[in-house]
Design an enzyme around this catalytic site. Sequence first.
Site, short mmCIF file in Angstrom:
data_model
loop_
_atom_site.label_atom_id
_atom_site.label_comp_id
_atom_site.label_asym_id
_atom_site.label_seq_id
_atom_site.Cartn_x
_atom_site.Cartn_y
_atom_site.Cartn_z
N LYS A 161 14.63 -0.81 8.33
CA LYS A 161 13.93 0.79 8.90
C LYS A 161 12.92 -0.08 9.51
CE LYS A 161 14.34 5.65 7.65
NZ LYS A 161 13.52 6.60 6.60
N HIS A 185 5.27 6.26 19.22
CA HIS A 185 5.74 4.89 18.74
C HIS A 185 7.44 5.09 19.06
CE1 HIS A 185 8.87 7.55 16.11
NE2 HIS A 185 7.25 8.07 14.82
N LYS A 239 5.46 0.91 9.15
CA LYS A 239 4.69 -0.06 8.56
C LYS A 239 4.91 -0.97 7.50
CE LYS A 239 1.40 2.48 11.96
NZ LYS A 239 1.40 3.97 11.64
N CYS A 264 8.24 15.52 5.75
CA CYS A 264 9.23 15.57 5.95
C CYS A 264 8.69 17.29 6.73
CB CYS A 264 10.91 16.02 5.89
SG CYS A 264 10.72 14.83 5.10
N CYS A 317 7.60 18.73 0.76
CA CYS A 317 7.34 17.29 1.52
C CYS A 317 6.42 17.49 2.89
CB CYS A 317 8.65 15.90 2.02
SG CYS A 317 7.98 15.04 2.29
N HIS A 372 9.38 9.24 2.67
CA HIS A 372 7.64 8.94 3.41
C HIS A 372 6.85 8.26 2.02
CE1 HIS A 372 9.06 12.19 5.88
NE2 HIS A 372 7.98 11.30 6.95
N HIS A 415 10.29 7.81 19.76
CA HIS A 415 9.86 8.56 21.07
C HIS A 415 10.28 7.98 22.15
CE1 HIS A 415 6.55 9.84 18.08
NE2 HIS A 415 7.61 10.25 17.14
N CYS A 438 9.62 11.24 -1.88
CA CYS A 438 9.97 11.11 -0.89
C CYS A 438 10.17 10.08 -0.45
CB CYS A 438 9.38 12.15 0.75
SG CYS A 438 10.52 11.44 1.91
#
Length: 661
Positions: free
Chosen positions: A296, A21, A299, A132, A129, A150, A24, A147
Amino acid sequence: MNNNNKFFITTPIYYASGKPHLGHAYTSIACDVLARWNRDIGKEVFFLTGTDEHGQKIVENAEKINKSPKEFVDLMVPQFKQLLTKLNISNDYFVRTTDEDHKVFVSKMLQKAFDNGDIYKGSYEGLYCVGCEKYVEEDDLLEGNICPDHKKECETVSEENYFFKLSKYEDKLLKFYEETDFLKPKSKAQETINRVKEGLRDISISRSKDKLEWGIELPFDSTHVTYVWFDALFNYMSALENNDKMDFWPCNVHMIGKDIKWFHEVYWPAFLMSVDMQMPKSVFAHGMILDENGHKMSKSLGNVIDPLKFSKKFGVEEFKYFLITGGSFGEDMNFSEKMFIEKVNNELNNDFGNLVSRVHAMTSKPFSEGMPEIGELEDVDKELISSISIYEEFNSLMQNLEYTKAFTVLWTAIRDTNAYVNKVSPWAESDEKRLGTIMNVLCSACIYFGKYTNCIIPSKTELLFKQFNVKNNNKFEVEFLPAGHKLGAKENLFERIKLEKPAVEVEKPREGFAKLNLKVGQIDEVSKHPDSDKLYIIQVNLGNEKRQIVSGLQTLYTLEQLENRKVIVITNLKPAKLGGYDSNGMILACEDENDCGLLSSELDVGSNLKVGSDVADNEKIINSKAFKKVEMFGDENGKVSFSGKEVSGVSVDKKIPGKVC
Ligand code: MSP
């Protein structure tokens, strides 16, 4: 031992559990620029990237598509490699943690740490988690052990594990931070130091094979595999050893995102101390890419940008240029198509591309048979050359990873050159000898700029060199073209990008729910509505923009009380007309039956407010049609809470307990 002419830079290795994504792409580009720059200035560079392929998440994702973990990562890895190729990333090697030689190396390191007495068996009970891939503290989680990153419930894990004696390294680490420039950027170093000073607990570094098999087996206990971070961090060394490049160690820069600072700034040097290896020279933690509202990218918020699609649509090098210079590198950065288009059009197309194209046109026409002998330089020429001679400053900013500043210095030089063109007006120069000198100065300046931009927009730079018919010799000085030199054919470096969408897009509610964007603003001007005894017309500064908001505050606040006051503004409402005036946003206040108090904040103008634990939570709470269901309350102490959670940095003037509206 890494001598001064060697330069080793690494990206984190990317989790192969999902598709590549924007994050990266960002870290890879951030490394690529510095790797290329260092190659250009004559260093021997080793640029490493790769994939992190062990851990529970991979197992789970593989199961979902009926594959073994290895089959799964073998499917994912080509996608990461493809991203690198498409973005023209110049990595020298791609390491995979499933490579046999990497596993052997990690196993050696585990044995060494064990032999040194730093690994022991203990029992662990706590929360894990999977997202993570780490053990987490209850305090850091949302209600129900969710979390915050996530949005998934963490698992309770109870097992016998091997522990690494991190606590043993507390003082050594603090001393190391103090004596070196390891923690970068400097402005963020104290966060880590303070946390280490609070005390370090030993960390679990293994999982029992009955719980998780997909990992590197411990050499001293075949019933356990090592936990992902011990495995992953040693990629930085295994890749060197397995390429016969250990002379590149210690690493110059481990580039990472700030979300994985702790592992790189605390675990990694402690692991290295334990196995008696030299310390890396620095870890640089960059910020996150956020959307234009400071959220942030995720999706569920529908604001994700696909790096491949985006760069295909607008150009890879334009994309890279924006990522590196569009924010303040090191800090979080907002990303939107509109910001991208504006910057690329202004800087790449107008400032740089047009300069090159004008200079080429003004030279190739009169001097198609070759450049004349350069004449004597006038003061105006010498001034330009001295103002664009930026090597020392640019290089030192680049090495310090102050990319935004480095490119500002370069762009100032480019703009100075545009100003020079206007000053010397070559089109009005009738003396051919003088014109020859001016155009030689200008061609040489363009070629000189190409040497700097080569690290970020290399294929554009190639076109630049081609049209001036020169080779990049990486000499960072203004070198004049010899008499008789003929330019090559014109090349177009950039296309102006058209803005297809309206400048300001108002968030559309999705499925009846909308996100609530809150920003700290400051009132610049207030005036009474000419026909109303309730309404004020207010101009609010929101940091990166100004807005007019019409608000019914006349009976509650005087003009003087409002001027310069900091307020909280909902920024994503549809613009409306109130009393015949445009109103774009809403100023928040807290009211009871009798009175009303404005919300205010200590935070800087333009700050985005995080509401509750995560802005995404708002979606569940705010009904977009009318803000009737805003569960935001002020209390008698002037504190504001949202859905039961305190909103930090916000207070209610007049301390009126009641609902926010
Ligand atoms: N596998 C670990 C790293 C191990 S290194 C020994 C990992 N992988 S990751 O795939 O989750 O993230 C890789 C990098 O992408 C991190 O540097 C992370 O900060 C970065 N980014 C992920 N999302 C990002 C943004 N939205 N913005 C900028 N970078 C972010 O962590």
